[in-house]
Design a protein around this motif. Structure first.
Motif, PDB file in Angstrom:
ATOM      1  N   ARG A 194       0.863  -1.551  -0.274  1.00 46.98           N
ATOM      2  CA  ARG A 194      -0.530  -0.206  -0.042  1.00 46.98           C
ATOM      3  C   ARG A 194       0.854   1.251  -0.054  1.00 46.98           C
ATOM      4  N   TRP A 195       2.116   1.784   0.617  1.00 49.56           N
ATOM      5  CA  TRP A 195       2.801   2.433   0.941  1.00 49.56           C
ATOM      6  C   TRP A 195       3.504   2.407  -0.431  1.00 49.56           C
ATOM      7  N   ILE A 196       3.252   1.661  -0.979  1.00 52.52           N
ATOM      8  CA  ILE A 196       4.519   1.467  -2.425  1.00 52.52           C
ATOM      9  C   ILE A 196       3.110   1.881  -3.378  1.00 52.52           C
ATOM     10  N   VAL A 197       2.634   1.567  -3.188  1.00 44.97           N
ATOM     11  CA  VAL A 197       0.549   2.184  -3.664  1.00 44.97           C
ATOM     12  C   VAL A 197       0.637   3.706  -4.441  1.00 44.97           C
ATOM     13  N   THR A 198       0.786   4.112  -2.740  1.00 40.72           N
ATOM     14  CA  THR A 198       0.537   5.382  -2.783  1.00 40.72           C
ATOM     15  C   THR A 198       1.734   6.170  -3.997  1.00 40.72           C
ATOM     16  N   MET A 199       3.199   5.743  -3.244  1.00 41.37           N
ATOM     17  CA  MET A 199       4.411   6.256  -2.855  1.00 41.37           C
ATOM     18  C   MET A 199       4.437   6.367  -5.280  1.00 41.37           C
ATOM     19  N   ASN A 200       3.602   5.563  -5.889  1.00 41.55           N
ATOM     20  CA  ASN A 200       4.371   5.833  -6.832  1.00 41.55           C
ATOM     21  C   ASN A 200       2.958   6.024  -7.854  1.00 41.55           C
ATOM     22  N   GLU A 201       2.032   6.123  -7.087  1.00 43.25           N
ATOM     23  CA  GLU A 201       1.086   7.202  -7.871  1.00 43.25           C
ATOM     24  C   GLU A 201       1.352   8.387  -7.584  1.00 43.25           C
ATOM     25  N   ALA A 202       1.995   8.999  -6.223  1.00 46.22           N
ATOM     26  CA  ALA A 202       1.970  10.679  -6.527  1.00 46.22           C
ATOM     27  C   ALA A 202       3.600  10.851  -7.547  1.00 46.22           C
ATOM     28  N   LEU A 203       3.742   9.848  -7.628  1.00 46.39           N
ATOM     29  CA  LEU A 203       5.419  10.032  -8.692  1.00 46.39           C
ATOM     30  C   LEU A 203       5.187   9.744  -9.886  1.00 46.39           C
ATOM     31  N   ASN A 204       3.992   9.281 -10.423  1.00 49.59           N
ATOM     32  CA  ASN A 204       3.054   9.673 -11.742  1.00 49.59           C
ATOM     33  C   ASN A 204       2.723  11.256 -12.042  1.00 49.59           C
ATOM     34  N   ASP A 205       1.947  11.506 -10.951  1.00 50.00           N
ATOM     35  CA  ASP A 205       1.337  12.117 -10.974  1.00 50.00           C
ATOM     36  C   ASP A 205       2.081  13.972 -11.351  1.00 50.00           C
ATOM     37  N   TYR A 206       3.467  13.941 -10.183  1.00 51.02           N
ATOM     38  CA  TYR A 206       4.227  14.412 -10.646  1.00 51.02           C
ATOM     39  C   TYR A 206       4.950  14.349 -11.908  1.00 51.02           C
ATOM     40  N   GLU A 207       4.791  13.754 -12.254  1.00 49.98           N
ATOM     41  CA  GLU A 207       5.234  13.705 -13.885  1.00 49.98           C
ATOM     42  C   GLU A 207       4.836  13.851 -14.720  1.00 49.98           C
TER      43      GLU A 207
END
Length: 215
Positions: A194-207
């Motif tokens: 769950r931590w990883i999903v949230t971090m990846n989603e934030a990085l994708n949105d940032y990009e």
């Protein structure tokens, strides 16, 4: 359900969703998919001169979104800070173990993300030693990249916040590109995935936001 039953249920959920909160967790984040556009053979060129981790860590910060490390800053090495991206918390919100990148640093994560954003914006990214009059020469400052947990009665919210400033040496009079995002995900169990999903989603949105700004 009486108040005693609710307290017991809450305690059970807290145990389940915090897991082994006192230990260090290691995570691997997804890498962006590099895509070359049809026009990229004749595109503009960009150099990522340097990416700097400018995050400020504190001992026992009053807010969970401020970076901190288990054991305090006196024991922390530069390598620890370079890999740290989150603190675990127990059901009462007390900071416990930390979460580190397994094989990368914050700098390497953002090098990949910014390179991907440039490619999607029509730029060819070249090493500084090979560049001849590049259109962009970028210095990147990572001001925020941190994840934290907010405990609730029957669920927790995982948050990831990102903020960078990007300067172009070819146009020093131009204000920096400031890119910010924050993703919050409620979940019943604060597992590593769950931590990883949230971090990846934030990085994708940032990009995605950075691509729009670069265009």
């Amino acid at each position: 359900m009486n108040i005693f039953s609710k307290i017991v249920l809450s305690s059970v959920l807290i145990v389940g969703m915090t897991g082994c909160v006192s230990t260090r967790g290691l995570v691997s984040l997804e890498s962006p998919v590099k895509q070359m556009s049809a026009q990229q053979s004749n595109s503009k060129t960009a150099v990522i001169k340097i990416v700097e981790d400018k995050r400020v860590f504190e001992d026992k910060p009053k807010q969970a979104n401020i970076p901190s490390l288990k054991g305090g800053l006196k024991k922390a090495t530069a390598a620890d800070k370079a890999k740290a991206i989150a603190r675990k918390r127990n059901g009462y919100g007390k900071a416990m173990g930390d979460i580190f990148l397994r094989d990368e640093t914050v700098v390497s994560v953002f090098e990949k993300r910014i390179e991907s954003a440039l490619l999607h914006s029509g730029y060819t990214v070249v090493p500084a030693a090979q560049a001849q009059k590049p259109d962009l020469v970028l210095t990147v400052k990572v001001d925020k990249f941190w994840s934290w947990m907010q405990p609730g009665f029957s669920y927790v919210t995982l948050n990831t916040e990102i903020e960078t400033e990007i300067y172009d040496a070819n146009n020093s009079a131009k204000p920096p590109i400031r890119t910010y995002t924050k993703i919050s995900k409620p979940t019943a169990m604060a597992t590593g995935s769950r931590w990883i999903v949230t971090m990846n989603e934030a990085l994708n949105d940032y990009e995605s936001r950075l691509v729009d700004q670069l265009k």
